[in-house]
Scaffold this motif. Structure first.
Motif, mmCIF file in Angstrom:
data_model
loop_
_atom_site.group_PDB
_atom_site.id
_atom_site.type_symbol
_atom_site.label_atom_id
_atom_site.label_comp_id
_atom_site.label_asym_id
_atom_site.label_seq_id
_atom_site.Cartn_x
_atom_site.Cartn_y
_atom_site.Cartn_z
ATOM 1 N N VAL A 147 0.810 -1.015 -0.119
ATOM 2 C CA VAL A 147 -0.054 -0.108 -0.072
ATOM 3 C C VAL A 147 0.921 1.166 -0.035
ATOM 4 C CG1 VAL A 147 -1.831 1.388 1.169
ATOM 5 C CG2 VAL A 147 -1.893 -1.210 1.013
ATOM 6 N N ALA A 148 0.544 2.123 -0.849
ATOM 7 C CA ALA A 148 1.132 3.470 -0.813
ATOM 8 C C ALA A 148 0.193 4.463 -0.132
ATOM 9 C CB ALA A 148 1.438 4.041 -2.312
ATOM 10 N N ALA A 149 0.401 4.793 0.948
ATOM 11 C CA ALA A 149 -0.357 5.682 1.938
ATOM 12 C C ALA A 149 0.151 7.142 1.801
ATOM 13 C CB ALA A 149 -0.653 4.915 3.170
ATOM 14 N N ILE A 150 -0.615 8.127 1.216
ATOM 15 C CA ILE A 150 -0.022 9.586 1.085
ATOM 16 C C ILE A 150 -0.987 10.467 2.132
ATOM 17 C CG2 ILE A 150 0.457 11.249 -0.594
ATOM 18 C CD1 ILE A 150 0.509 9.193 -2.573
ATOM 19 N N VAL A 151 -0.396 11.422 2.980
ATOM 20 C CA VAL A 151 -1.148 12.124 3.692
ATOM 21 C C VAL A 151 -0.537 13.455 3.752
ATOM 22 C CG1 VAL A 151 -1.495 10.022 5.455
ATOM 23 C CG2 VAL A 151 0.544 11.660 5.700
ATOM 24 N N PRO A 152 -1.523 14.539 3.697
ATOM 25 C CA PRO A 152 -1.099 15.763 3.681
ATOM 26 C C PRO A 152 -0.597 16.430 5.118
ATOM 27 C CG PRO A 152 -3.534 15.666 3.842
ATOM 28 C CD PRO A 152 -2.925 14.453 3.996
ATOM 29 N N TRP A 153 -0.241 17.395 5.220
ATOM 30 C CA TRP A 153 0.133 18.027 6.450
ATOM 31 C C TRP A 153 -0.555 18.279 7.610
ATOM 32 C CZ3 TRP A 153 -1.702 22.550 8.160
ATOM 33 C CH2 TRP A 153 -2.541 23.215 7.252
ATOM 34 N N ASN A 154 -1.878 18.351 7.249
ATOM 35 C CA ASN A 154 -3.061 18.727 8.200
ATOM 36 C C ASN A 154 -3.547 17.475 8.996
ATOM 37 O OD1 ASN A 154 -4.691 18.228 5.826
ATOM 38 N ND2 ASN A 154 -6.075 19.106 6.835
ATOM 39 N N ALA A 155 -3.798 17.549 10.040
ATOM 40 C CA ALA A 155 -4.502 16.106 10.619
ATOM 41 C C ALA A 155 -3.778 14.975 10.150
ATOM 42 C CB ALA A 155 -6.053 16.143 10.288
ATOM 43 N N GLN A 156 -2.190 14.855 10.413
ATOM 44 C CA GLN A 156 -1.479 14.104 10.031
ATOM 45 C C GLN A 156 -1.792 12.466 10.676
ATOM 46 O OE1 GLN A 156 2.588 15.093 8.889
ATOM 47 N NE2 GLN A 156 2.192 17.079 9.852
ATOM 48 N N MET A 157 -1.933 12.652 12.103
ATOM 49 C CA MET A 157 -1.889 11.527 12.809
ATOM 50 C C MET A 157 -3.245 10.715 12.530
ATOM 51 S SD MET A 157 0.856 10.771 14.387
ATOM 52 C CE MET A 157 0.400 9.663 15.813
ATOM 53 N N ALA A 178 4.888 11.219 3.747
ATOM 54 C CA ALA A 178 4.388 12.208 4.447
ATOM 55 C C ALA A 178 4.544 13.367 3.641
ATOM 56 C CB ALA A 178 5.144 12.467 5.718
ATOM 57 N N SER A 179 3.869 14.425 3.868
ATOM 58 C CA SER A 179 3.943 15.784 3.251
ATOM 59 C C SER A 179 5.245 16.459 3.283
ATOM 60 C CB SER A 179 3.019 16.821 3.460
ATOM 61 O OG SER A 179 2.908 17.986 2.775
ATOM 62 N N GLU A 180 5.752 16.815 2.161
ATOM 63 C CA GLU A 180 7.071 17.624 2.278
ATOM 64 C C GLU A 180 6.834 18.930 3.024
ATOM 65 O OE1 GLU A 180 5.471 18.583 -1.778
ATOM 66 O OE2 GLU A 180 5.143 16.863 -0.206
ATOM 67 N N ILE A 181 5.695 19.280 3.388
ATOM 68 C CA ILE A 181 5.399 20.393 4.164
ATOM 69 C C ILE A 181 4.934 19.884 5.701
ATOM 70 C CG2 ILE A 181 3.778 22.518 4.895
ATOM 71 C CD1 ILE A 181 3.054 22.516 1.641
ATOM 72 N N ALA A 182 5.883 20.272 6.570
ATOM 73 C CA ALA A 182 5.568 19.768 8.062
ATOM 74 C C ALA A 182 5.551 18.291 8.356
ATOM 75 C CB ALA A 182 4.482 20.542 8.344
ATOM 76 N N VAL A 202 7.524 -3.561 7.191
ATOM 77 C CA VAL A 202 6.184 -3.713 7.017
ATOM 78 C C VAL A 202 5.537 -1.984 6.969
ATOM 79 C CG1 VAL A 202 4.114 -4.123 8.629
ATOM 80 C CG2 VAL A 202 5.977 -5.759 8.412
ATOM 81 N N VAL A 203 6.268 -1.335 7.564
ATOM 82 C CA VAL A 203 6.248 0.077 7.527
ATOM 83 C C VAL A 203 7.108 0.980 7.111
ATOM 84 C CG1 VAL A 203 4.891 2.141 8.402
ATOM 85 C CG2 VAL A 203 4.139 0.150 8.875
ATOM 86 N N SER A 204 7.245 1.515 6.109
ATOM 87 C CA SER A 204 8.325 2.602 5.822
ATOM 88 C C SER A 204 7.805 4.026 5.730
ATOM 89 C CB SER A 204 9.279 2.214 4.744
ATOM 90 O OG SER A 204 10.149 1.081 4.671
ATOM 91 N N VAL A 205 8.473 4.944 6.382
ATOM 92 C CA VAL A 205 8.023 6.397 6.120
ATOM 93 C C VAL A 205 8.923 7.305 5.315
ATOM 94 C CG1 VAL A 205 7.305 8.453 7.508
ATOM 95 C CG2 VAL A 205 6.863 6.015 8.288
ATOM 96 N N ILE A 206 8.534 7.763 4.374
ATOM 97 C CA ILE A 206 9.429 8.585 3.639
ATOM 98 C C ILE A 206 8.817 10.023 3.328
ATOM 99 C CG2 ILE A 206 10.552 6.496 2.453
ATOM 100 C CD1 ILE A 206 8.748 6.944 -0.096
ATOM 101 N N THR A 207 9.405 10.726 2.750
ATOM 102 C CA THR A 207 9.016 12.179 2.511
ATOM 103 C C THR A 207 9.887 12.882 1.507
ATOM 104 O OG1 THR A 207 8.231 14.557 3.240
ATOM 105 C CG2 THR A 207 10.240 13.740 4.108
ATOM 106 N N GLY A 208 9.272 13.739 0.499
ATOM 107 C CA GLY A 208 10.177 14.225 -0.129
ATOM 108 C C GLY A 208 9.211 15.146 -1.235
ATOM 109 N N ASP A 209 9.568 15.628 -2.402
ATOM 110 C CA ASP A 209 8.715 16.372 -3.344
ATOM 111 C C ASP A 209 8.105 15.263 -4.381
ATOM 112 O OD1 ASP A 209 10.624 15.660 -5.443
ATOM 113 O OD2 ASP A 209 11.785 17.391 -5.369
#
Length: 491
Positions: A147-157, A178-182, A202-209
């Motif tokens: 699964v690719a899960a993509i979330v914005p900066w607001n209400a992240q949790m 995670a969003s590249e903003i915040a 099982v879970v990786s967390v990345i961010t970038g443009d």
């Protein structure tokens, strides 16, 4: 004071990006840089997805019982509650949202993980009453995959929990972008994933443009499902990208949610609902009730009630407990609001209070009340993502419903009335995925969350969400001792 630096979390290890790129994050309350973080390159996306694919097929996760997966989620929920205040403080520093909300929201999302922990061993198949007496046929539900899960900066949790909870309970593996903003709170959250004991990958967390991270992620041939929260324009790119890998896709997008207030409504309750829908989270919410449709006979009284209540509202440092409205996450939001308000006043709108940025460091916008001259007023059309409330009068119930539905969006909606029949009648006709009656901006892990039209498709939270992270397999077993009959005729 040394600024914190956040690395990427890939395959159970902390790492810099393959191309060594970093970005700085500014504190919206001061406008000053406060942290840096590593940016993922396409090679990092490949590594994260490869790790997710390995973990999906590795015995440590593949053969883990559904009950055991649930226990890991329970442990994660406990850790989230334990560190909620710390994560909330980091999220507030990074995004400008109120600590009172970020900390309480972080703690509450533990219940989302507990909800799906409890459902992990309730994913059931069925024995089919098949029309062939020599066949035993049954269905099972298997994890959909990576699964690719993509979330914005607001209400992240919150937005992460609605994706990660059901995905992990179903046995999937996840690359969280995670969003590249915040992005700092998501990288802090990755530490809890590690501490909870989930197998590596099982879970990786990345961010970038977009170019180096989001696009390679959504295009990747080994991604089986995309769960995206963000804006409609980005969502269009996500959908186009999913045509390359045929990933099952759900979209939770923005909105211009209407709040309908009828002349029999409790004015205090309605005013509080409008304030919650427009000024809660400084207006930075996908379900912001930014189109206040008010029965004409009570418009002036309700506007006066809102003005009265706002005299006690404090705009200030989001880390202080007495603050009600903090800064906006980016200065670009402030500029968008200024432009939209200017056009609205040219169209005849009246600004009853606010209407300008505050003269202080940071991205502060004064809470603003706009009385609109007509349905085409710009503030009724643009997703403000800031503390701007727009009011428009209506004369009849039919007109109110028509105005409410005159939008390409359809995420949230609200109705304030003391007439139970009207509440049922109106709420059933609003074209929105969520309708709050005599309240606003309430969520629960038990209640599905999602929209219609350009607010997206698919639902997050609730029982059905976990099934969306599975595929149904049908198994046929021939119970006859007789050899298979004519191979050229379908049975």
């Amino acid at each position: 004071m040394t600024q914190p630096h956040y690395q990427l979390f890939i395959d159970g290890a902390w790492t810099e990006g393959a191309q060594g790129q970093t970005m700085a994050s500014e504190n919206p309350a001061t406008g000053e840089p406060w942290a840096t973080f590593a940016c993922a390159a396409p090679e990092d996306v490949d590594r994260a997805i490869a790790a997710a694919r390995r973990a999906l097929d590795a015995p440590a996760w593949r053969d883990m019982t559904q009950t055991a997966r649930g226990k890991l989620l329970y442990k994660l929920a406990d850790l989230i509650e334990e560190y909620a205040q710390e994560i909330g403080r980091i999220e507030t520093t990074d995004s400008g949202k109120l600590l009172a909300e970020t900390a309480s929201q972080s703690a509450y999302v533990g219940d989302y993980y507990r909800y799906y922990a409890g459902l992990a061993d309730k994913i059931e198949g069925a024995v089919l009453p098949i029309d062939k007496p020599d066949m035993h046929v049954f269905t099972t539900r298997q994890p959909i995959g990576v699964v690719a899960a993509i979330v914005p900066w607001n209400a992240q949790m919150f937005l992460t929990a609605t994706k990660l909870g059901p995905a992990l309970a179903a046995g999937c593996t996840v690359v969280l972008k995670a969003s590249e903003i915040a992005p700092a709170p998501m990288l802090e959250f990755a530490k809890l994933i590690e501490a909870a004991g989930f197998p590596p990958g099982v879970v990786s967390v990345i961010t970038g443009d977009a170019e180096n991270c989001a696009i390679p992620l959504t295009l990747h041939p080994d991604v089986d499902r995309i769960a995206f929260t963000g804006g409609p324009e980005t969502a269009r790119h996500v959908v186009r990208n999913s045509a390359e890998n045929f990933a099952v896709t759900t979209l939770e997008l923005g909105g211009k949610s209407p709040i309908l207030v009828f002349d029999d409504a409790d004015l205090d309750g309605a005013a509080n609902g409008l304030i919650a829908g427009n000024f809660g989270a400084s207006g930075q919410s996908c379900v912001a009730g930014s189109r206040g449709l008010i029965h004409r006979p009570i418009l002036d009284a309700l506007a006066a009630k809102i003005e009265e209540k706002m005299t006690d509202v404090r705009v200030g440092d989001p880390l202080e407990a007495t603050t009600h409205i903090g800064p906006l996450c980016t200065n670009a939001q402030v500029e968008t609001i200024k432009t939209t308000l200017a056009k609205s006043t040219e169209q005849g709108a009246t600004i009853r209070f606010g209407g300008a940025p505050l003269d202080r460091p940071g991205n502060y916008m004064a809470p603003t009340l706009v009385e609109c001259a007509g349905a085409e007023t710009e503030t009724l059309k643009v997703e403000m993502f800031g503390p701007v409330m727009s009011l428009l009068p209506f004369d009849t119930e039919e007109e109110a419903i028509a105005l409410a539905n005159a939008t390409p969006f359809g995420l949230g909606s609200g109705v304030f009335t003391q007439n139970v029949a009207r509440a049922h009648r109106v709420s059933s006709r609003l074209k929105a995925g969520i309708c709050w009656v005599n309240t606003y901006r309430a969520v629960s892990p038990i209640a599905p969350f999602g929209g219609f039209n350009q607010s997206g498709y698919g639902r997050e939270a609730g029982v059905e969400a976990i099934l969306d992270y599975t595929r149904t397999k049908t198994t046929w077993i021939n119970t006859s001792d007789a050899p298979m009959a004519n191979p050229f005729v379908m049975r």
